[in-house]
Design a protein around this motif. Structure first.
Motif, PDB file in Angstrom:
ATOM      1  N   ASP A  90       0.818  -1.213   0.000  1.00 24.69           N
ATOM      2  CA  ASP A  90       0.000   0.000   0.000  1.00 24.69           C
ATOM      3  C   ASP A  90       0.857   1.271   0.000  1.00 24.69           C
ATOM      4  O   ASP A  90       1.957   1.300   0.559  1.00 24.69           O
ATOM      5  CB  ASP A  90      -0.858   0.065   1.276  1.00 24.69           C
ATOM      6  N   ASP A  91       0.296   2.305  -0.594  1.00 24.40           N
ATOM      7  CA  ASP A  91       0.874   3.644  -0.439  1.00 24.40           C
ATOM      8  C   ASP A  91      -0.296   4.609  -0.323  1.00 24.40           C
ATOM      9  O   ASP A  91      -1.097   4.742  -1.245  1.00 24.40           O
ATOM     10  CB  ASP A  91       1.760   3.998  -1.633  1.00 24.40           C
ATOM     11  N   SER A  92      -0.422   5.277   0.825  1.00 24.98           N
ATOM     12  CA  SER A  92      -1.602   6.092   1.121  1.00 24.98           C
ATOM     13  C   SER A  92      -1.559   7.477   0.495  1.00 24.98           C
ATOM     14  O   SER A  92      -2.563   8.191   0.513  1.00 24.98           O
ATOM     15  CB  SER A  92      -1.782   6.233   2.636  1.00 24.98           C
ATOM     16  N   ASN A  93      -0.391   7.860  -0.046  1.00 21.67           N
ATOM     17  CA  ASN A  93      -0.292   9.222  -0.594  1.00 21.67           C
ATOM     18  C   ASN A  93       0.846   9.296  -1.615  1.00 21.67           C
ATOM     19  O   ASN A  93       2.020   9.145  -1.261  1.00 21.67           O
ATOM     20  CB  ASN A  93      -0.044  10.220   0.548  1.00 21.67           C
ATOM     21  N   PHE A  94       0.486   9.567  -2.852  1.00 23.34           N
ATOM     22  CA  PHE A  94       1.501   9.628  -3.915  1.00 23.34           C
ATOM     23  C   PHE A  94       2.233  10.972  -3.966  1.00 23.34           C
ATOM     24  O   PHE A  94       3.104  11.181  -4.806  1.00 23.34           O
ATOM     25  CB  PHE A  94       0.854   9.392  -5.288  1.00 23.34           C
ATOM     26  N   ALA A  95       1.872  11.899  -3.070  1.00 17.69           N
ATOM     27  CA  ALA A  95       2.477  13.232  -3.124  1.00 17.69           C
ATOM     28  C   ALA A  95       3.992  13.196  -2.950  1.00 17.69           C
ATOM     29  O   ALA A  95       4.700  14.089  -3.414  1.00 17.69           O
ATOM     30  CB  ALA A  95       1.853  14.138  -2.068  1.00 17.69           C
ATOM     31  N   ASP A  96       4.485  12.145  -2.272  1.00 14.78           N
ATOM     32  CA  ASP A  96       5.936  12.049  -2.070  1.00 14.78           C
ATOM     33  C   ASP A  96       6.578  10.981  -2.963  1.00 14.78           C
ATOM     34  O   ASP A  96       7.669  10.502  -2.688  1.00 14.78           O
ATOM     35  CB  ASP A  96       6.252  11.772  -0.591  1.00 14.78           C
ATOM     36  N   ASN A  97       5.891  10.620  -4.046  1.00 11.36           N
ATOM     37  CA  ASN A  97       6.431   9.621  -4.983  1.00 11.36           C
ATOM     38  C   ASN A  97       6.723  10.278  -6.330  1.00 11.36           C
ATOM     39  O   ASN A  97       5.876  10.993  -6.859  1.00 11.36           O
ATOM     40  CB  ASN A  97       5.417   8.495  -5.232  1.00 11.36           C
ATOM     41  N   ASN A  98       7.890   9.986  -6.872  1.00 11.43           N
ATOM     42  CA  ASN A  98       8.204  10.414  -8.233  1.00 11.43           C
ATOM     43  C   ASN A  98       8.122   9.227  -9.183  1.00 11.43           C
ATOM     44  O   ASN A  98       8.354   8.089  -8.790  1.00 11.43           O
ATOM     45  CB  ASN A  98       9.620  10.991  -8.313  1.00 11.43           C
TER      46      ASN A  98
HETATM   47 CA   LIG Z   1       3.824   7.804  -0.905  1.00  8.97          CA
END
Ligand SMILES: [Ca+2]
Ligand SMILES: [Ca+2]
Length: 139
Positions: A61-69
């Motif tokens: 899981d990843d709850s927030n893509f804001a910190d993913n490039n």
């Molecule tokens: Ca993330």
């Protein structure tokens, strides 16, 4: 040797095909194959075919893509945020996975079963360029 008009046309077509074939092969993303145990997301429709090759795979899981490039085709960092940028998906993770519109698994969402592919998210509930979180059900 004198060629008939028909034969000359065939040879011209064959030559054209040979000239185009390498280019056609090159437009398929090298990351369009999604390996077992992962969910693969792509910035472009049709798993980035003929487009900038921004992709990323997930094993949990990843709850927030804001910190993913996004990653580039060679696994290097594109330095482009993947938040609200997913356009196609392949699921090979071994269970269903849900893409969510908002961080924290809220808003519109679409679920993709194991071994499914969707090259066009614009006609799904989650929509095109809206995914901000992924929930992988087997964890
Ligand atoms: Ca993330
Ligand atoms: Ca779709």
């Amino acid at each position: 040797m004198r060629l008939s008009k028909k034969a000359a046309g065939f040879i011209a077509a064959a030559t054209l095909f040979t000239a185009l074939a390498p280019a056609a092969a090159a437009v398929a993303s090298p990351r369009s194959t999604c390996y077992g145990g992962r969910v693969c997301l792509y910035a472009g429709y049709d798993y980035n075919r003929g487009q900038v090759d921004h992709w990323r795979d997930f094993t949990q899981d990843d709850s927030n893509f804001a910190d993913n490039n996004w990653l580039n085709w060679d696994f290097s960092n594109s330095w482009v945020s993947m938040n609200n940028q997913t356009s196609s998906v392949r699921n090979r993770v071994g269970c269903s996975a849900t893409l969510w519109q908002h961080p924290g698994y809220t808003g519109a969402h679409s679920t993709f079963t194991h071994n499914s592919n969707d090259g066009f998210l614009a006609n799904n509930a989650v929509g095109n360029n809206r995914t901000s979180a992924i929930d992988i059900w087997c964890h």
